[in-house]
Design a protein around this motif. Structure first.
Motif, PDB file in Angstrom:
ATOM      1  N   GLU A  17      63.092  72.686   9.804  1.00  0.00           N
ATOM      2  CA  GLU A  17      62.585  72.745  11.110  1.00  0.00           C
ATOM      3  C   GLU A  17      61.244  74.610  10.666  1.00  0.00           C
ATOM      4  O   GLU A  17      61.427  74.998  11.603  1.00  0.00           O
ATOM      5  CB  GLU A  17      64.117  73.835  11.642  1.00  0.00           C
ATOM      6  CG  GLU A  17      64.874  72.135  11.905  1.00  0.00           C
ATOM      7  CD  GLU A  17      64.241  71.413  12.748  1.00  0.00           C
ATOM      8  OE1 GLU A  17      63.021  71.802  13.998  1.00  0.00           O
ATOM      9  OE2 GLU A  17      64.567  70.329  13.122  1.00  0.00           O
ATOM     10  N   PRO A  20      57.027  74.965  13.747  1.00  0.00           N
ATOM     11  CA  PRO A  20      57.286  73.879  14.407  1.00  0.00           C
ATOM     12  C   PRO A  20      56.051  72.449  15.101  1.00  0.00           C
ATOM     13  O   PRO A  20      57.172  72.204  15.982  1.00  0.00           O
ATOM     14  CB  PRO A  20      57.061  74.996  15.513  1.00  0.00           C
ATOM     15  CG  PRO A  20      56.487  75.854  15.369  1.00  0.00           C
ATOM     16  CD  PRO A  20      56.382  75.957  13.453  1.00  0.00           C
ATOM     17  N   VAL A  21      55.511  72.372  14.130  1.00  0.00           N
ATOM     18  CA  VAL A  21      54.745  71.955  14.606  1.00  0.00           C
ATOM     19  C   VAL A  21      54.424  70.696  12.850  1.00  0.00           C
ATOM     20  O   VAL A  21      54.895  71.204  11.862  1.00  0.00           O
ATOM     21  CB  VAL A  21      52.915  72.242  15.092  1.00  0.00           C
ATOM     22  CG1 VAL A  21      53.222  73.104  16.153  1.00  0.00           C
ATOM     23  CG2 VAL A  21      52.480  73.156  14.073  1.00  0.00           C
ATOM     24  N   HIS A  25      58.221  68.953  11.264  1.00  0.00           N
ATOM     25  CA  HIS A  25      58.777  68.750  12.412  1.00  0.00           C
ATOM     26  C   HIS A  25      59.591  67.523  12.146  1.00  0.00           C
ATOM     27  O   HIS A  25      59.127  66.813  13.543  1.00  0.00           O
ATOM     28  CB  HIS A  25      58.241  69.588  13.843  1.00  0.00           C
ATOM     29  CG  HIS A  25      59.538  69.699  14.927  1.00  0.00           C
ATOM     30  ND1 HIS A  25      60.278  70.787  15.030  1.00  0.00           N
ATOM     31  CD2 HIS A  25      59.407  68.966  15.749  1.00  0.00           C
ATOM     32  CE1 HIS A  25      61.004  70.311  15.842  1.00  0.00           C
ATOM     33  NE2 HIS A  25      60.129  69.204  16.454  1.00  0.00           N
ATOM     34  N   THR A 113      62.015  65.444  21.099  1.00  0.00           N
ATOM     35  CA  THR A 113      61.888  66.379  20.307  1.00  0.00           C
ATOM     36  C   THR A 113      60.636  67.336  22.255  1.00  0.00           C
ATOM     37  O   THR A 113      60.192  66.952  22.751  1.00  0.00           O
ATOM     38  CB  THR A 113      60.465  67.175  19.606  1.00  0.00           C
ATOM     39  OG1 THR A 113      60.136  68.356  18.847  1.00  0.00           O
ATOM     40  CG2 THR A 113      59.629  65.250  20.116  1.00  0.00           C
ATOM     41  N   ASP A 114      61.370  69.095  22.242  1.00  0.00           N
ATOM     42  CA  ASP A 114      59.841  69.698  23.545  1.00  0.00           C
ATOM     43  C   ASP A 114      58.694  70.291  22.761  1.00  0.00           C
ATOM     44  O   ASP A 114      58.148  70.841  23.611  1.00  0.00           O
ATOM     45  CB  ASP A 114      60.396  71.047  23.334  1.00  0.00           C
ATOM     46  CG  ASP A 114      62.712  70.459  23.720  1.00  0.00           C
ATOM     47  OD1 ASP A 114      62.799  69.775  24.839  1.00  0.00           O
ATOM     48  OD2 ASP A 114      63.292  71.086  23.635  1.00  0.00           O
ATOM     49  N   VAL A 115      58.213  69.717  21.895  1.00  0.00           N
ATOM     50  CA  VAL A 115      57.040  70.220  20.960  1.00  0.00           C
ATOM     51  C   VAL A 115      55.971  68.695  21.515  1.00  0.00           C
ATOM     52  O   VAL A 115      56.603  67.869  21.252  1.00  0.00           O
ATOM     53  CB  VAL A 115      56.784  69.906  19.477  1.00  0.00           C
ATOM     54  CG1 VAL A 115      55.407  70.695  19.179  1.00  0.00           C
ATOM     55  CG2 VAL A 115      57.632  71.110  19.145  1.00  0.00           C
ATOM     56  N   ARG A 119      50.753  69.151  20.022  1.00  0.00           N
ATOM     57  CA  ARG A 119      51.152  70.312  19.285  1.00  0.00           C
ATOM     58  C   ARG A 119      50.943  69.529  17.767  1.00  0.00           C
ATOM     59  O   ARG A 119      50.680  69.756  16.725  1.00  0.00           O
ATOM     60  CB  ARG A 119      51.562  71.719  20.079  1.00  0.00           C
ATOM     61  CG  ARG A 119      51.839  72.437  19.166  1.00  0.00           C
ATOM     62  CD  ARG A 119      53.198  73.485  19.632  1.00  0.00           C
ATOM     63  NE  ARG A 119      52.879  74.324  18.958  1.00  0.00           N
ATOM     64  CZ  ARG A 119      54.279  75.312  19.047  1.00  0.00           C
ATOM     65  NH1 ARG A 119      54.926  75.041  20.096  1.00  0.00           N
ATOM     66  NH2 ARG A 119      54.415  76.064  18.580  1.00  0.00           N
ATOM     67  N   ARG A 120      52.516  68.730  17.788  1.00  0.00           N
ATOM     68  CA  ARG A 120      52.637  67.984  16.499  1.00  0.00           C
ATOM     69  C   ARG A 120      52.104  67.680  15.464  1.00  0.00           C
ATOM     70  O   ARG A 120      51.964  67.576  14.464  1.00  0.00           O
ATOM     71  CB  ARG A 120      54.199  66.872  17.064  1.00  0.00           C
ATOM     72  CG  ARG A 120      55.519  67.347  17.433  1.00  0.00           C
ATOM     73  CD  ARG A 120      56.405  66.339  17.767  1.00  0.00           C
ATOM     74  NE  ARG A 120      56.237  65.885  18.718  1.00  0.00           N
ATOM     75  CZ  ARG A 120      56.527  63.896  18.390  1.00  0.00           C
ATOM     76  NH1 ARG A 120      56.871  63.934  16.885  1.00  0.00           N
ATOM     77  NH2 ARG A 120      56.043  63.638  19.736  1.00  0.00           N
TER      78      ARG A 120
END
Length: 278
Positions: A17, A20-21, A25, A113-115, A119-120
């Motif tokens: 964690e 974030p990308v 993640h 996920t909120d990403v 971006r991931r």
């Protein structure tokens, strides 16, 4: 996996964690392990997995016909002697070949996920100059050794003669070759690296296992060119998959791949009449 707070193979949680990308993640996919495995086979079955099967068949055909050194693997052939129809075929082929990319991104976007998926995977435009510079560096790192491996493989008789461009000469030939290079880069890097490495890691496969499977797939759909191309693309696959795993950015890989294919396709097309290439 429904109801899971973490994904197998993602421990330690704090380390995963921390970023974030990118592949660090590991978002939780929507579906059971069996469903995600089936999803992988479906995505590959309509894209580069299918190409790998046909590539193996092509290699067997070449080997049963005679020595690889005396045979040819042609990329980007003309589809019609009629210029406008040929252009239509070329553009339609580029568009429809990229549909599996949209499918892979859509499936990854459904993870819990909120990403955002862009971006991931490092497909966002947050660092364009850095991505461009890294891509050019990767192209140089891969390009020269790759050319040397091709020459060596051809001399050893384990690689066919590759014709990178066989389009008829029209006003649109060079732009279409560039589009073909971009198409190859987007298709391969999004699916073989971004999608596949992410899904394999979510299934609990370790980092080196995911890198190895990604690299072997990349090599397999180049087998129609011979064993030298297979080995060269496996090496490229290891470098690219590890770059993504460690940096979480796909864009530099797309830049590098686009540069390599553009130089190969356009350079060959321009030099063919001068050097009397096949």
């Amino acid at each position: 996996m429904p109801g899971s707070a973490s994904v197998p193979g993602s421990a330690p949680a704090a380390a995963e964690e921390a970023s974030p990308v990118g592949p660090g993640h590991l978002a939780v996919p929507n579906g059971s392990r069996a469903r995600i495995t089936a999803e992988i086979w479906i995505v590959l079955g309509v894209s580069l997995g299918q190409s790998a099967v046909y590539s193996v068949i092509s290699l067997v055909a070449k080997l049963t016909q005679g020595p690889l050194k005396g045979q040819t693997a042609t990329l980007n052939p003309s589809a019609s002697p009629r210029p406008n129809l040929d252009l239509t075929y070329q553009l339609a082929g580029i568009v429809f070949t990229l549909v599996p990319v949209a499918l892979a991104l859509w499936l990854l976007a459904g993870d819990r996920t909120d990403v955002p998926v862009t971006r991931r995977l490092g497909l966002d435009r947050t660092r364009p100059l850095a991505d461009l510079g890294a891509g050019l560096l990767l192209a140089a790192l891969i390009g020269l050794p790759g050319l040397g491996l091709y020459v060596l493989g051809h001399a050893l008789g384990i690689t066919a003669t590759v014709v990178p461009a066989a389009l008829n000469q029209y006003w649109w030939t060079l732009p279409v070759l560039v589009l073909q290079a971009v198409k190859n880069a987007v298709l391969e890097e999004v699916i073989v690296v971004g999608y596949l490495v992410t899904r394999l890691r979510q299934l609990g496969i370790g980092p080196w296992g995911a890198t190895a499977l990604s690299a072997l797939l990349r090599g397999s759909y180049h087998l129609y060119q011979g064993f030298g191309a297979f080995l060269g693309n496996v090496v490229m696959g290891v470098v690219f998959a590890e770059w993504f795993r460690r940096r979480g950015r796909i864009l530099p890989l797309i830049v590098a791949h686009t540069v390599l294919d553009t130089v190969s396709f356009v350079g060959y097309d321009l030099l063919k009449p001068v050097l009397h290439l096949p």
